[in-house]
Design an enzyme around this catalytic site. Structure first.
Site, PDB file in Angstrom:
ATOM      1  N   ASP A  25       0.895  -1.215   0.023  1.00 37.08           N
ATOM      2  CA  ASP A  25       0.127  -0.101  -0.067  1.00 37.08           C
ATOM      3  C   ASP A  25       0.698   1.354   0.144  1.00 37.08           C
ATOM      4  OD1 ASP A  25      -2.318   1.545   0.230  1.00 37.08           O
ATOM      5  OD2 ASP A  25      -1.744   1.996   2.279  1.00 37.08           O
ATOM      6  N   SER A  26       0.229   2.382  -0.326  1.00 31.72           N
ATOM      7  CA  SER A  26       0.951   3.534  -0.229  1.00 31.72           C
ATOM      8  C   SER A  26       1.357   3.991   0.967  1.00 31.72           C
ATOM      9  CB  SER A  26       0.207   4.644  -0.777  1.00 31.72           C
ATOM     10  OG  SER A  26      -1.080   4.663  -0.101  1.00 31.72           O
ATOM     11  N   CYS A  69      -4.018  -0.925  -2.219  1.00 24.21           N
ATOM     12  CA  CYS A  69      -4.317   0.295  -2.620  1.00 24.21           C
ATOM     13  C   CYS A  69      -4.932   0.564  -3.974  1.00 24.21           C
ATOM     14  CB  CYS A  69      -2.820   1.031  -2.553  1.00 24.21           C
ATOM     15  SG  CYS A  69      -2.903   2.737  -3.074  1.00 24.21           S
ATOM     16  N   GLU A  95      -6.314   8.612   9.164  1.00 23.92           N
ATOM     17  CA  GLU A  95      -5.199   8.659   9.744  1.00 23.92           C
ATOM     18  C   GLU A  95      -4.950   9.648  11.341  1.00 23.92           C
ATOM     19  OE1 GLU A  95      -1.992   9.388   6.928  1.00 23.92           O
ATOM     20  OE2 GLU A  95      -2.517   7.566   5.931  1.00 23.92           O
ATOM     21  N   CYS A 105     -11.202   3.041  -1.307  1.00 29.95           N
ATOM     22  CA  CYS A 105      -9.999   3.404  -1.017  1.00 29.95           C
ATOM     23  C   CYS A 105      -9.777   2.559   0.185  1.00 29.95           C
ATOM     24  CB  CYS A 105      -9.876   5.060  -0.847  1.00 29.95           C
ATOM     25  SG  CYS A 105      -8.498   5.593   0.097  1.00 29.95           S
ATOM     26  N   HIS A 132      -8.157   3.150   2.891  1.00 28.52           N
ATOM     27  CA  HIS A 132      -8.387   3.961   4.294  1.00 28.52           C
ATOM     28  C   HIS A 132     -10.055   3.615   4.636  1.00 28.52           C
ATOM     29  CE1 HIS A 132      -4.564   5.607   3.801  1.00 28.52           C
ATOM     30  NE2 HIS A 132      -4.426   5.937   4.979  1.00 28.52           N
TER      31      HIS A 132
HETATM   32  N1  DGL Z   1      -4.862   3.569   0.501  1.00 28.96           N
HETATM   33  C1  DGL Z   1      -4.933   4.228  -0.623  1.00 28.96           C
HETATM   34  C2  DGL Z   1      -5.940   3.933  -1.690  1.00 28.96           C
HETATM   35  O1  DGL Z   1      -6.259   2.964  -1.483  1.00 28.96           O
HETATM   36  C3  DGL Z   1      -4.984   5.948  -0.335  1.00 28.96           C
HETATM   37  C4  DGL Z   1      -3.789   6.610   0.316  1.00 28.96           C
HETATM   38  C5  DGL Z   1      -3.201   7.383  -0.739  1.00 28.96           C
HETATM   39  O2  DGL Z   1      -3.591   8.341  -1.390  1.00 28.96           O
HETATM   40  O3  DGL Z   1      -2.061   7.186  -0.931  1.00 28.96           O
HETATM   41  O4  DGL Z   1      -6.219   4.375  -2.679  1.00 28.96           O
END
Ligand code: DGL
Length: 265
Positions: A8-9, A71, A148, A180, A182
């Site tokens: 993931d990012s 991600c 976050e 996403c 998150h």
């Molecule tokens: N976890 C990333 C996603 O699912 C979002 C976070 C980011 O923008 O890096 O898109």
């Protein structure tokens, strides 16, 4: 035993890792969060693809049996189903197929980062499966920092969710894709903003089903109950911060002494 590599990012993909560990307690996992370069969601697709390739090549040193791109922003740039001769899974395909099956009215909403929504990958894939589907997409860039920050079911988060999701509410969708990784953290605020009759669809369970079918992994039958994971877990990050480390341990229910490793790609 070869691990499953999860990428993931940053820390959002931990919502996926959490589901995978609970579903497959005997599996070993290596997780890489590219925290030094997050967010990906505001970046150009070419930059995201470059970062993704670097991260996958780094994870390949751990000799994984498969890669999971947990991600959505990065998943928009995954076009192959093999990486270095191993299966690679994105989080978009399994979610699209579940949304297509679960929607009764064929009115489906998608929310995600700017990169994900602007790529229109969800719309394209949903329409490939069902040309009659009516898709409404909405970018919600403030959701990632709110998650976050731990502002879960906070009045401010609820207000922002209400504002972002107005278009989705008006579109009268019956299913909403949390595009996403998150967003499951903010599920309660999102659910309140769109209405409790709307079904929220997230990546974790969808990708777990797909992995189970394709890799034939033995599962924990009681995945909804308390589990004891016996598999090894490595969490790697490209930048270490106390706040995100604590957040990660808390999300996964790991002890304070668990070591998150700081790596350089
Ligand atoms: N976890 C990333 C996603 O699912 C979002 C976070 C980011 O923008 O890096 O898109």
């Amino acid at each position: 035993v070869k691990p499953i590599a999860v990428f993931d990012s940053g820390v959002g993909g931990l919502t996926v890792l959490k589901v995978l560990r609970s579903r497959f307690p005997d599996e070993n996992f290596v997780y890489l969060g590219d925290t030094a370069r997050l967010p990906y969601g505001s970046k150009n697709p070419k930059t995201i693809r470059l970062y993704l390739e670097q991260c996958l090549n780094f994870l390949n040193h751990y000799d994984p049996k498969a890669f999971v791109v947990a991600c959505n922003s990065a998943s928009t740039q995954v076009t192959e189903d093999q990486w270095m001769g191993k299966p690679i899974f994105n989080v978009i395909d399994p979610v699209v197929s579940i949304a297509n099956q679960s929607s009764q009215t064929q009115r489906i909403g998608v929310i995600g980062t700017r990169a994900t929504v602007q790529s229109q990958v969800f719309s394209k894939k949903l329409l490939d499966l069902n040309g009659a589907a009516h898709i409404t997409e909405q970018e919600c860039p403030l959701f990632v920092p709110l998650a976050e920050e731990g502002w879960v079911d906070d009045p401010i988060t609820n207000l922002i969710a209400f504002r972002y999701l107005e278009k989705i509410r008006k579109a009268q969708v019956d299913s909403l894709i949390l595009g996403c990784t998150h967003y499951p953290i903010l599920a309660h605020s999102i659910q309140k903003a769109v209405g409790f009759e709307v079904q929220l669809i997230e990546a974790g369970p969808a990708i777990a089903n797909l992995l189970q079918e394709t890799l034939l992994i033995r599962t924990n039958e009681n995945s909804d109950t308390v589990f004891e994971s016996t598999g090894e877990l490595k969490i790697l990050v490209t930048d270490s911060s106390k706040h995100l480390n604590l957040w990660a341990l808390n999300l996964l229910g790991l002890p304070d002494q668990f070591q998150i490793e700081w790596v350089h790609l």
